[in-house]
Design a protein around this motif. Structure first.
Motif, PDB file in Angstrom:
ATOM      1  N   ALA A   7       0.808  -1.226   0.000  1.00  0.00           N
ATOM      2  CA  ALA A   7       0.000   0.000   0.000  1.00  0.00           C
ATOM      3  C   ALA A   7       0.837   1.271   0.000  1.00  0.00           C
ATOM      4  O   ALA A   7       0.292   2.380   0.020  1.00  0.00           O
ATOM      5  CB  ALA A   7      -0.933   0.001   1.215  1.00  0.00           C
ATOM      6  N   ALA A   8       2.153   1.156  -0.039  1.00  0.00           N
ATOM      7  CA  ALA A   8       3.024   2.331   0.050  1.00  0.00           C
ATOM      8  C   ALA A   8       3.027   3.099  -1.269  1.00  0.00           C
ATOM      9  O   ALA A   8       2.924   2.519  -2.343  1.00  0.00           O
ATOM     10  CB  ALA A   8       4.446   1.900   0.408  1.00  0.00           C
ATOM     11  N   ASP A   9       3.172   4.418  -1.166  1.00  0.00           N
ATOM     12  CA  ASP A   9       3.265   5.239  -2.372  1.00  0.00           C
ATOM     13  C   ASP A   9       4.732   5.446  -2.742  1.00  0.00           C
ATOM     14  O   ASP A   9       5.646   4.988  -2.052  1.00  0.00           O
ATOM     15  CB  ASP A   9       2.564   6.583  -2.170  1.00  0.00           C
ATOM     16  CG  ASP A   9       3.095   7.340  -0.955  1.00  0.00           C
ATOM     17  OD1 ASP A   9       4.178   6.971  -0.440  1.00  0.00           O
ATOM     18  OD2 ASP A   9       2.420   8.290  -0.523  1.00  0.00           O
ATOM     19  N   ALA A  10       4.951   6.175  -3.832  1.00  0.00           N
ATOM     20  CA  ALA A  10       6.307   6.361  -4.339  1.00  0.00           C
ATOM     21  C   ALA A  10       7.181   7.126  -3.351  1.00  0.00           C
ATOM     22  O   ALA A  10       8.380   6.846  -3.207  1.00  0.00           O
ATOM     23  CB  ALA A  10       6.263   7.091  -5.682  1.00  0.00           C
ATOM     24  N   ASN A  11       6.601   8.109  -2.664  1.00  0.00           N
ATOM     25  CA  ASN A  11       7.384   8.885  -1.707  1.00  0.00           C
ATOM     26  C   ASN A  11       7.859   8.026  -0.534  1.00  0.00           C
ATOM     27  O   ASN A  11       8.992   8.162  -0.065  1.00  0.00           O
ATOM     28  CB  ASN A  11       6.550  10.067  -1.191  1.00  0.00           C
ATOM     29  CG  ASN A  11       6.300  11.108  -2.272  1.00  0.00           C
ATOM     30  OD1 ASN A  11       7.107  11.261  -3.178  1.00  0.00           O
ATOM     31  ND2 ASN A  11       5.181  11.825  -2.161  1.00  0.00           N
ATOM     32  N   SER A  12       6.977   7.146  -0.045  1.00  0.00           N
ATOM     33  CA  SER A  12       7.361   6.263   1.065  1.00  0.00           C
ATOM     34  C   SER A  12       8.470   5.315   0.640  1.00  0.00           C
ATOM     35  O   SER A  12       9.433   5.072   1.393  1.00  0.00           O
ATOM     36  CB  SER A  12       6.145   5.473   1.543  1.00  0.00           C
ATOM     37  OG  SER A  12       5.127   6.335   2.001  1.00  0.00           O
ATOM     38  N   ALA A  60      10.673   5.815  -1.752  1.00  0.00           N
ATOM     39  CA  ALA A  60      11.907   6.586  -1.914  1.00  0.00           C
ATOM     40  C   ALA A  60      12.540   6.908  -0.568  1.00  0.00           C
ATOM     41  O   ALA A  60      13.763   6.882  -0.413  1.00  0.00           O
ATOM     42  CB  ALA A  60      11.612   7.882  -2.684  1.00  0.00           C
ATOM     43  N   GLU A  61      11.712   7.184   0.429  1.00  0.00           N
ATOM     44  CA  GLU A  61      12.230   7.479   1.768  1.00  0.00           C
ATOM     45  C   GLU A  61      12.916   6.259   2.377  1.00  0.00           C
ATOM     46  O   GLU A  61      13.986   6.359   2.980  1.00  0.00           O
ATOM     47  CB  GLU A  61      11.079   7.954   2.662  1.00  0.00           C
ATOM     48  CG  GLU A  61      11.517   8.373   4.057  1.00  0.00           C
ATOM     49  CD  GLU A  61      10.354   8.854   4.899  1.00  0.00           C
ATOM     50  OE1 GLU A  61      10.535   8.988   6.128  1.00  0.00           O
ATOM     51  OE2 GLU A  61       9.261   9.087   4.333  1.00  0.00           O
TER      52      GLU A  61
END
Length: 337
Positions: free
Chosen positions: A41-46, A48-49
């Motif tokens: 369920a993670a998005d691209a920002n998560s 990348a972090e």
């Protein structure tokens, strides 16, 4: 002891090559460990972090130098799948794999050496032909197929073997207090005969499955070494001197065959440690093989690197031990390279 130090120094280039190849191959694994760790369920920002937190956003060369620096400090990294240090996971699971491989090797030696000796004594007779057929059949089938076949016959059909649920049925038995990590040895140390029998019963089928494949090279090298010894001048002289046949065979011929046999044992044991990956999957064995499979599926770089490095170190140490044993068997042997 000079040859021991020379052998250790000679392994340093090989070990350095293993470190480089392990790093490169582990980074070639399919999948993104940051995405796996972040969850579906993670998005691209998560993602990348997390990639930045794990250091995966750095150049590959920089990652390699950080990796080597951690190795020199004894830090193999942290596993993404278990959340524990990789070194801790490997130390916890290695005794299970060593125990399984050791029992498999004992089974292989107990079957292969008598077969090889008998085949050499009865050259081109039914016993020799039977030995060659058995060796060919054992080498032809993969270990996981043999394991599944044994489970089907001895557990499902006959009901003689316990359920293939790992090292011990934890519903019925409690694992013995950890001393060596090997359940059979720890149960004997604790004086718990019931747990020892239960742990040994769990070992029978996986050890036979693994040992059958190791039986082939041991039987072949034993037969070849015995044939060479039996055709040598000192054996013919011993026969001509009127010595008993059993003394000639086992005191002279077999003793002189031990050197090539012992040289193969280290390679066979290393092979068993690497081959128990599939057997551990079939029998639910909680060893380093099953750990490595889970790490590969999860693209867990640190765990894969730690597993390969550990196997390389074990292989080097086993070969060094074989060299030392060879000098004890035949003091004329010296390893200068």
């Amino acid at each position: 002891m000079n040859f021991v130090w020379k052998r250790l120094l000679a392994t340093l280039p090989s070990l350095a090559g293993v470190v480089v190849l392990t790093f490169l191959l582990s980074h070639a694994l399919p999948g993104d460990p940051a995405a796996y760790f972040a969850g579906p369920a993670a998005d691209a920002n998560s993602i990348a972090e997390i990639r930045e937190k794990l250091g995966l956003d750095r150049p590959l060369v920089e990652q390699f130098f950080y990796y080597v620096a951690d190795l020199l400090r004894g830090n193999l990294g942290k596993s993404l799948t278990t959340g524990q240090p990789v070194l801790t996971d490997l130390v916890d699971r290695l005794p299970a794999s060593l125990e399984l491989s050791a029992y498999a090797l004992v089974f292989a030696i107990g079957c292969a050496i008598p077969m090889g000796v008998l085949a050499a004594i009865r050259l081109d007779r039914p016993a020799d032909h039977a030995c060659r057929v058995i060796v060919t059949v054992c080498a032809a089938f993969p270990t996981f197929f043999i394991g599944l076949l044994l489970v089907y016959v001895f557990y499902f059909l006959l009901g003689w073997a316990p359920e293939p649920l790992g090292r011990l049925n934890e519903i019925l038995y409690t694992a013995p207090p950890r001393v060596t990590g090997a359940y059979t040895i720890d149960a004997l140390i604790a004086g718990d005969g019931e747990v020892f029998r239960a742990a040994l019963a769990q070992l029978v089928l996986p050890a036979i499955s693994l040992g059958l494949f190791a039986l082939a090279p041991l039987a072949r090298i034993t037969r070849a070494a015995m044939l060479e010894s039996l055709s040598s001048d000192f054996v013919r002289t011993a026969h001509a001197s009127g010595l008993p046949t059993s003394k000639v065979l086992f005191t002279y011929a077999f003793r002189n065959s031990l050197l090539p046999i012992s040289s193969v044992l280290g390679m066979v044991f290393s092979f068993l440690l690497g081959s128990n990956v599939l057997i551990e999957q079939v029998f639910g064995w909680q060893g380093v093989g099953a750990y490595a499979v889970s790490a590969v599926l999860a693209s867990d770089y640190a765990a894969v690197q730690g597993f390969v490095l550990m196997m390389a170190l074990l292989y080097i140490l086993l070969n060094l031990l074989v060299d030392v044993l060879a000098t004890l068997i035949d003091p004329r042997v010296r390893f200068e390279g």
